[in-house]
Structures are given as C-alpha cells and as structure tokens.
Design an enzyme around this catalytic site. Structure first.
Site, short mmCIF file in Angstrom:
data_model
loop_
_atom_site.label_atom_id
_atom_site.label_comp_id
_atom_site.label_asym_id
_atom_site.label_seq_id
_atom_site.Cartn_x
_atom_site.Cartn_y
_atom_site.Cartn_z
N ASP A 156 6.58 -1.14 -13.52
CA ASP A 156 5.74 -0.90 -12.34
C ASP A 156 6.54 -0.10 -11.31
O ASP A 156 7.22 0.86 -11.67
CB ASP A 156 5.22 -2.24 -11.79
CG ASP A 156 4.06 -2.09 -10.81
OD1 ASP A 156 2.92 -1.96 -11.27
OD2 ASP A 156 4.31 -2.07 -9.60
N TYR A 158 2.25 1.62 -1.41
CA TYR A 158 1.35 2.55 -2.10
C TYR A 158 1.04 3.76 -1.23
O TYR A 158 1.02 4.89 -1.71
CB TYR A 158 0.06 1.83 -2.50
CG TYR A 158 0.21 0.97 -3.72
CD1 TYR A 158 -0.22 1.41 -4.96
CD2 TYR A 158 0.81 -0.29 -3.64
CE1 TYR A 158 -0.08 0.62 -6.10
CE2 TYR A 158 0.96 -1.08 -4.76
CZ TYR A 158 0.52 -0.62 -5.99
OH TYR A 158 0.69 -1.40 -7.11
N HIS A 186 1.58 -5.47 -19.01
CA HIS A 186 2.24 -4.86 -17.87
C HIS A 186 3.41 -5.68 -17.34
O HIS A 186 4.42 -5.12 -16.93
CB HIS A 186 1.20 -4.66 -16.77
CG HIS A 186 1.71 -3.93 -15.57
ND1 HIS A 186 2.09 -2.61 -15.61
CD2 HIS A 186 1.93 -4.35 -14.29
CE1 HIS A 186 2.48 -2.23 -14.40
NE2 HIS A 186 2.42 -3.26 -13.59
#
Length: 473
Positions: free
Chosen positions: A243, A392, A449
C-alpha cells in the site's frame, strides 16, 4: 513457377496490411518508450524540511530516542462506550450483503463484541510486547517499534529491515510476521536470514505526530524514515512495504540507493508509462508475448472488464480522500462505529473482492475481531483518521504521475510478491518498468492486500527467498 508464389505474398500483404500496421505501431511505441526511459538514473535528493507547528526554531532539534509505551485510561474506555451506546443503525436492504458497503446486521454483531467482550487493556499489553520508541525528526515525534532477535546466532549477520504500513492499516499489521523474521529457526524458516525489524508509524498515523503543513507526500515520509534509519546507526538496510508503504519504500530506494541493499514490496505503484500499460492491458489478451504476459497474468487480468469494474467499485473512498478528506473525516473522528465500518469494510473487499457476496463480508475468515478492532482502536485513540486521509490529497491531489518520483526508476535489487487478490495485479513486465533490477517475482497461491496481516508466513518466506538470492545464499 515463381509468379504464383509472388502473387500469394502480395495478396497476403494486401489483405493483412492492417495487422502489419498494428504490429509496426506497437513496435514503434515500445521503441520510443525505451529511448525515453533508458537513461533515467536520476535520484531523489534529501532536503531540509520542517513539518512541525510554526517556523523551524533556530536551536538544534533534539535527536534523542525515547522509550514509549502505549497506555489507556478508564476515561478513554468510558467515552468510547458512551459513543457506541448512542449509535443509530439503518437496516440494510434485503440480500444486499456487502454490495452497498458494510452490512449493518453484521455491524451490530461487531459492535456488540466491541462493547461487551473486546478487552482494550489486554490488547494494549499485546501492543507493548515489542519495544516502542519515539524520536523527533523535522518537527514531528516519530513513533516506531524496533525488534531485535532475542538470541542472534553466532556467525550470522543480523540484517536491519524497515517495514512500512499503509492505509487503513498500522504498525500492528506486522505483529505476526515479526517473530518469523527475528526468530526464523523457531518457525521453520531459513536460518541464514535473521532480521531486526523497524516498523514506524507514518506521520499522521497512529502514534506519530501529524504534519502541521500542507504538502506532506510519500517523499516527505521517505526522507523522515531515511533519517530515522541513519539515527539508528544503519548505513545499510533492507526495506519492505505494501500500500502506501510500497510507495514510501520506493521513494527511499530512489533517495538512498547506496544505503538500501534491497527493496521488497507486495504492491507495485506503476505511476509512469500509463499509456504503455493501458495499451498492454488492451492488447495483451491477444498478443501476450508482445507484452511479456505469463499465463497467470492472463488469468488475473482478464476479462479486462473485471479490472475496470473493480477499480470503479473500490475507488470511491480514494476520490473523497484525495479531494476533501477533512469533511468525511469529521464524522469518522467523532463516531467510533462509523470509523469501524469505514475501516473494516476495506479489510473485507481488499482481502478478497468476492467476500462482498457474504453477509458478514468474510471478515472472520482471515482475521479475528480482536485483531481488527485493535487496528481500529489505534486510529480511534490517536484521532488519526483525518491526517491519515490527508495523505491521499497530498499524494494524489495533483494527479497521478505529477510528482518527480514517478519518473524515476529504482535500480537497487528489488522483489515483488504478487498476491492473487491484490487490488490490481501487476505483471512482471509492468514491474520491470519501475524496477529494472527485479531479482524476484513470485506468484503467491493465496492472499490479498494486507499481506503481512493475512498471510505472514507466505510473505516472510518470500522476503527470505529474495534476500537469500541477492546475498548469494
């Protein structure tokens, strides 16, 4: 006798000219891409930065490393329970399962366990079983755990390994893989590869301070972690991440290639050569050999409609957090049940997107509620959901590929562990665009993930294999 054969050749060329033209265009595109990127040996430069409040003070920064302990209080737990008790639930649509997000019928079960059975004090003791520390870097208190082998074997060099988490995870993701790396013999792993593991919290996550200024990108985090490893006395070290941790580790390798002896990732950010990748995805099913696709790549990438549907379905959170993170964050920071639903939904579909077809999202197939809620509690007690979401906006707010690091390759020895249920499969040919010195590429049999959290043994074995390969053992 030669004229009929010549006629056949001309007829073939005329009827299949379109095919030859496509091949010529594809070849030209690949040639242009190779010419543009062949000499890209640039690296990221370390800079002087200050992310603390106000102006950087004129006095030198305190570089001491201080022991830290996770603690809780009766007031903290009481406040949590009061907020949980005030939750309003909305009934789910009939047979909606996890297709609309977290199913509120199952959420009631999770919340009941959280309120009546989950023991945060016990989990705090588990968190504290590894040594925690803090140190001030660029105006921020940086939290990390540093775990050394209890009995390092004689004749074997202990290798420093920096492991970096992502969102919505935390340093706690690595708690099950740490003993496999620091004491591999006891767990049936390669005895020759012994590690001391450093797991920091990304600034704005968990127990690390949040930046006070705009612009804190993955490169800024990479620079802080480079300084952390230098402060710990490591002139050479290995790095691993998934990630955001994958991107941060990539930036570290771009910034300190002489110090990073190897980078292992379980998610690959291909943020350059977008057109080339799109073209290979468009044409690769019919010309796999032209794009370096293997049979397993074809199984995971096609039909391409599946990829596009998955990206559309799973990327809504990203758009919100890359544009207006503080708005939704305000709600999540004040409602623990909303926070749990928002975070845990990702641990369902990102572990296996087929789990959205289950009433409980398949959450307890791979994880325990204690582990899941401990990760949620780290966000709750540190009020870190908003700064974690801002990461983000800082990284994606200007668009994909807008930052300098996206155009820089990584030339240190590299490895990619390709788990089958990762958000987007990355074929080896794509990975080599970013990592020309890719020494290890592994198709894992299962996992998604959150690799270290879900499949710690598989990930540990792949790390061992990679580092054993580049060390010649």
């Amino acid at each position: 006798m030669k004229l009929p054969f010549l006629g056949f050749i001309l007829d073939f060329a005329y009827n299949y000219m379109w095919f030859l033209q496509i091949l010529a265009v594809l070849f030209l595109i690949r040639l242009i891409y190779w010419v543009i990127n062949r000499g890209n040996n640039e690296k990221l430069e370390m800079e002087d930065a200050w992310w603390g409040p106000g102006r950087k003070p004129s006095t030198p920064e305190d570089e001491s490393i201080r022991p830290f302990k996770v603690e809780t209080s009766e007031e903290e737990i009481k406040d949590l329970h009061q907020r949980i008790d005030m939750t309003r639930f909305t009934p789910p649509l009939e047979d909606s399962r996890f297709h609309y997000g977290f199913n509120s019928n199952y959420l009631k079960k999770v919340v009941s366990y959280w309120r009546n059975q989950f023991d945060w004090r016990k989990q705090v003791e588990i968190l504290n079983k590894y040594p925690h520390f803090k140190t001030k870097i660029e105006g921020l208190d940086i939290h990390f755990i540093h775990v050394k082998p209890s009995k390092p074997p004689s004749g074997h060099k202990v290798k420093p390994l920096l492991m970096v988490h992502g969102w919505p995870g935390s340093f706690y993701e690595f708690y099950k893989i740490i003993p496999l790396l620091t004491d591999p013999e006891s767990h049936g792993l390669n005895y020759n590869q012994i590690f001391e593991v450093i797991c920091p919290s990304i600034p704005g996550y968990g127990f690390s301070d949040a930046p006070h200024k705009q612009g804190f990108t993955s490169v800024a985090a990479a620079q802080i972690f480079c300084k952390l490893m230098n402060r710990l006395g490591f002139q050479e070290f290995f790095i691993q991440g998934g990630d955001w941790g994958s991107l941060i580790c990539t930036n570290i390798a771009q910034m300190a290639p002489s110090q990073v002896k190897g980078i292992h990732v379980n998610m690959c950010f291909i943020d350059s050569g977008t057109f080339s990748i799109f073209l290979s995805l468009l044409m690769g099913r019919w010309f796999p050999w032209l794009f370096g696709f293997q049979e397993r790549d074809l199984q995971l990438l096609y039909p391409a409609k599946k990829i596009f549907n998955s990206v559309f379905r799973e990327s809504g959170y990203m758009h919100i957090q890359a544009t207006k993170p503080d708005t939704v964050g305000c709600a999540l920071n004040n409602c623990p049940v909303g926070l749990a639903a928002y975070i845990l939904e990702k641990f369902s579909t990102w572990t296996n997107d087929e789990y959205r077809n289950l009433e409980d999202g398949g959450l307890e197939k791979k994880y325990t509620l204690d582990d899941l809620l401990t990760n949620v509690m780290i966000y709750w007690v540190t009020a870190s959901i908003i700064p974690s979401q801002r990461f983000y906006k800082e990284n994606l707010g200007q668009g994909i590929g807008a930052h300098k690091h996206s155009k820089i390759k990584v030339f240190v020895p590299s490895a990619l562990a390709a788990f089958p249920f990762e958000l987007l499969h990355c074929p080896e040919s794509w990975a080599r665009k970013k990592f020309p010195n890719l020494c290890s590429y592994t198709h894992l049999p299962q996992g998604g993930h959150f690799a270290a959290f879900e499949e710690p043994l598989l990930l540990a074995e792949d790390i061992q294999k990679f580092i054993g390969r580049i060390k010649g053992k």
